[in-house]
Write an enzyme that holds these catalytic residues in place. Structure first.
Site, mmCIF file in Angstrom:
data_model
loop_
_atom_site.group_PDB
_atom_site.id
_atom_site.type_symbol
_atom_site.label_atom_id
_atom_site.label_comp_id
_atom_site.label_asym_id
_atom_site.label_seq_id
_atom_site.Cartn_x
_atom_site.Cartn_y
_atom_site.Cartn_z
ATOM 1 N N SER A 13 0.982 -1.263 0.006
ATOM 2 C CA SER A 13 0.136 -0.127 -0.043
ATOM 3 C C SER A 13 0.680 1.307 0.035
ATOM 4 O O SER A 13 0.361 2.095 -0.542
ATOM 5 C CB SER A 13 -0.975 -0.245 1.098
ATOM 6 O OG SER A 13 -0.364 0.244 2.445
ATOM 7 N N ASN A 14 2.103 1.208 0.580
ATOM 8 C CA ASN A 14 2.918 2.404 0.618
ATOM 9 C C ASN A 14 3.511 2.489 -1.015
ATOM 10 O O ASN A 14 3.687 3.571 -1.389
ATOM 11 C CB ASN A 14 4.053 2.180 1.602
ATOM 12 C CG ASN A 14 3.781 2.670 3.043
ATOM 13 O OD1 ASN A 14 3.402 3.932 3.300
ATOM 14 N ND2 ASN A 14 3.461 1.501 3.693
ATOM 15 N N MET A 90 10.821 -6.605 4.407
ATOM 16 C CA MET A 90 10.892 -7.211 5.682
ATOM 17 C C MET A 90 12.116 -8.133 5.852
ATOM 18 O O MET A 90 12.330 -9.114 6.200
ATOM 19 C CB MET A 90 9.693 -8.190 6.201
ATOM 20 C CG MET A 90 8.332 -7.325 6.027
ATOM 21 S SD MET A 90 8.459 -5.762 7.110
ATOM 22 C CE MET A 90 8.185 -6.503 8.742
ATOM 23 N N ARG A 91 13.506 -7.428 5.150
ATOM 24 C CA ARG A 91 14.813 -8.020 5.104
ATOM 25 C C ARG A 91 15.606 -6.912 5.331
ATOM 26 O O ARG A 91 15.384 -5.918 5.100
ATOM 27 C CB ARG A 91 14.825 -8.633 3.958
ATOM 28 C CG ARG A 91 15.720 -9.966 3.889
ATOM 29 C CD ARG A 91 15.505 -10.659 2.302
ATOM 30 N NE ARG A 91 14.445 -11.597 2.383
ATOM 31 C CZ ARG A 91 14.656 -12.553 2.948
ATOM 32 N NH1 ARG A 91 15.817 -13.057 3.677
ATOM 33 N NH2 ARG A 91 13.615 -13.468 2.865
ATOM 34 N N ASN A 107 13.685 4.255 4.040
ATOM 35 C CA ASN A 107 12.732 3.358 4.475
ATOM 36 C C ASN A 107 11.604 3.904 5.365
ATOM 37 O O ASN A 107 11.852 5.096 5.880
ATOM 38 C CB ASN A 107 13.751 2.378 5.626
ATOM 39 C CG ASN A 107 12.789 1.348 6.281
ATOM 40 O OD1 ASN A 107 11.875 0.738 5.741
ATOM 41 N ND2 ASN A 107 12.825 1.121 7.544
ATOM 42 N N HIS A 109 9.190 3.197 8.513
ATOM 43 C CA HIS A 109 8.976 2.340 9.701
ATOM 44 C C HIS A 109 7.764 2.943 10.366
ATOM 45 O O HIS A 109 7.611 4.170 10.866
ATOM 46 C CB HIS A 109 10.278 2.389 10.615
ATOM 47 C CG HIS A 109 10.017 1.406 11.817
ATOM 48 N ND1 HIS A 109 9.955 0.084 11.697
ATOM 49 C CD2 HIS A 109 9.665 1.785 13.109
ATOM 50 C CE1 HIS A 109 9.815 -0.414 12.917
ATOM 51 N NE2 HIS A 109 9.617 0.540 13.771
ATOM 52 N N THR A 172 -2.446 4.927 7.383
ATOM 53 C CA THR A 172 -2.947 6.286 6.610
ATOM 54 C C THR A 172 -2.098 7.382 6.580
ATOM 55 O O THR A 172 -1.965 7.996 5.506
ATOM 56 C CB THR A 172 -4.364 6.591 7.552
ATOM 57 O OG1 THR A 172 -5.255 5.426 7.743
ATOM 58 C CG2 THR A 172 -5.099 7.702 6.684
ATOM 59 N N GLU A 174 1.244 7.173 6.904
ATOM 60 C CA GLU A 174 2.363 6.615 6.176
ATOM 61 C C GLU A 174 2.026 6.998 4.744
ATOM 62 O O GLU A 174 3.050 7.322 3.992
ATOM 63 C CB GLU A 174 2.624 5.144 6.261
ATOM 64 C CG GLU A 174 3.159 4.714 7.423
ATOM 65 C CD GLU A 174 3.081 3.199 7.676
ATOM 66 O OE1 GLU A 174 3.832 2.819 6.682
ATOM 67 O OE2 GLU A 174 2.772 2.487 8.438
HETATM 68 C C1 GAR Z 1 3.890 -0.671 6.877
HETATM 69 O O1 GAR Z 1 3.275 -0.228 7.871
HETATM 70 C C2 GAR Z 1 5.453 -0.326 6.933
HETATM 71 O O2 GAR Z 1 5.741 0.940 7.792
HETATM 72 C C3 GAR Z 1 5.856 -1.700 7.670
HETATM 73 O O3 GAR Z 1 4.864 -2.437 7.094
HETATM 74 C C4 GAR Z 1 3.884 -2.113 6.303
HETATM 75 C C5 GAR Z 1 3.779 -2.718 5.109
HETATM 76 O O4 GAR Z 1 2.696 -2.286 4.468
HETATM 77 N N1 GAR Z 1 7.375 -1.848 7.490
HETATM 78 C C6 GAR Z 1 7.935 -2.223 8.551
HETATM 79 O O5 GAR Z 1 7.309 -2.722 9.575
HETATM 80 C C7 GAR Z 1 9.330 -2.232 8.409
HETATM 81 N N2 GAR Z 1 10.108 -2.506 9.704
HETATM 82 P P1 GAR Z 1 2.209 -2.116 2.929
HETATM 83 O O6 GAR Z 1 2.976 -3.272 2.300
HETATM 84 O O7 GAR Z 1 0.799 -1.880 2.813
HETATM 85 O O8 GAR Z 1 3.225 -0.665 2.532
#
Ligand code: GAR
Length: 209
Positions: A13-14, A90-91, A107, A109, A172, A174
């Protein structure tokens, strides 16, 4: 326009919020590729539907972390991104990889860093008793979720929140924060120098409103 490669592991989604921002003709960046470590990541189909080239490199297809990263780096040599945006990737990426894109890698977070880096961040935010939560876009450095901060967004913690409810409220914000942070970097209004973020101007606080 700056070329951007977006790294995802999940729903993306981001990544979509970045692609939507890039669709505006006056936005200073464009998404050149979406790369995932999970061939099943929902975001890959969404990127394809928008005509964005996608690549999947599954860790188990490679003998070592170094070989996995070497394959991604080779793809990047073709894509030639100016900027890499990690968006739910997530890596943990090695220092050798990061040094190739130092100061050009962001990134997101879902916490107000430096609080609650790593996993289970929303539950830890709730357990802390804080009345504010939020999200952070930062330059990627070797330490997990430790790089210099580019931009942050805040949300309230509300009575009855669960980790899932809070995660949704943060997500939301983000979606507004990441395009703003990418714009700042693409326009050269924030830079990484000597391990610190140097901001040309103050950015107004971004919140859920
Ligand atoms: C998001 O909330 C992002 O900030 C988080 O994973 C989600 C991904 O959502 N990232 C982490 O936790 C990284 N450590 P998305 O695939 O819908 O963008």
């Amino acid at each position: 326009r700056k070329r951007v490669a977006v790294f995802i592991s999940g729903g993306g989604s981001n990544m979509i919020s970045l692609a939507d921002a890039c669709a505006a003709s006056d936005f200073p960046a464009e998404i050149s590729a979406v790369i995932s470590d999970k061939p099943s990541a929902g975001g890959l189909a969404k990127a394809t539907a928008r005509g964005i080239p996608t690549y999947a490199f599954e860790r188990k297809d490679f003998a070592s972390k170094a070989e996995h990263e070497a394959a991604i780096l080779m793809a990047l040599d073709d894509i030639k991104p100016d900027i890499i945006c990690l968006a739910g990737y997530m890596r943990l990426i090695s220092g050798a990889f990061i040094s190739r894109y130092e100061g050009r890698m962001l990134n997101i977070h879902p916490s107000l860093l430096p609080l609650f880096p790593g996993l289970h961040t929303h539950q830890r935010a709730l357990d802390s008793g804080m009345r504010l939560a939020g999200c952070t876009v930062h330059f990627v450095t070797e330490g997990m979720d430790e790089g210099p901060i580019v931009a942050q967004g805040v949300v309230p913690v509300l009575t009855g929140d669960t980790a899932e409810i809070l995660a949704g409220r943060v997500l939301t914000v983000e979606h507004k924060l990441y395009p703003l942070a990418l714009k700042l970097l693409a326009e050269g209004k924030v830079k990484m120098e000597n391990g610190r973020a140097v901001h040309e101007t103050a950015t107004a606080p971004l919140d859920a409103g």
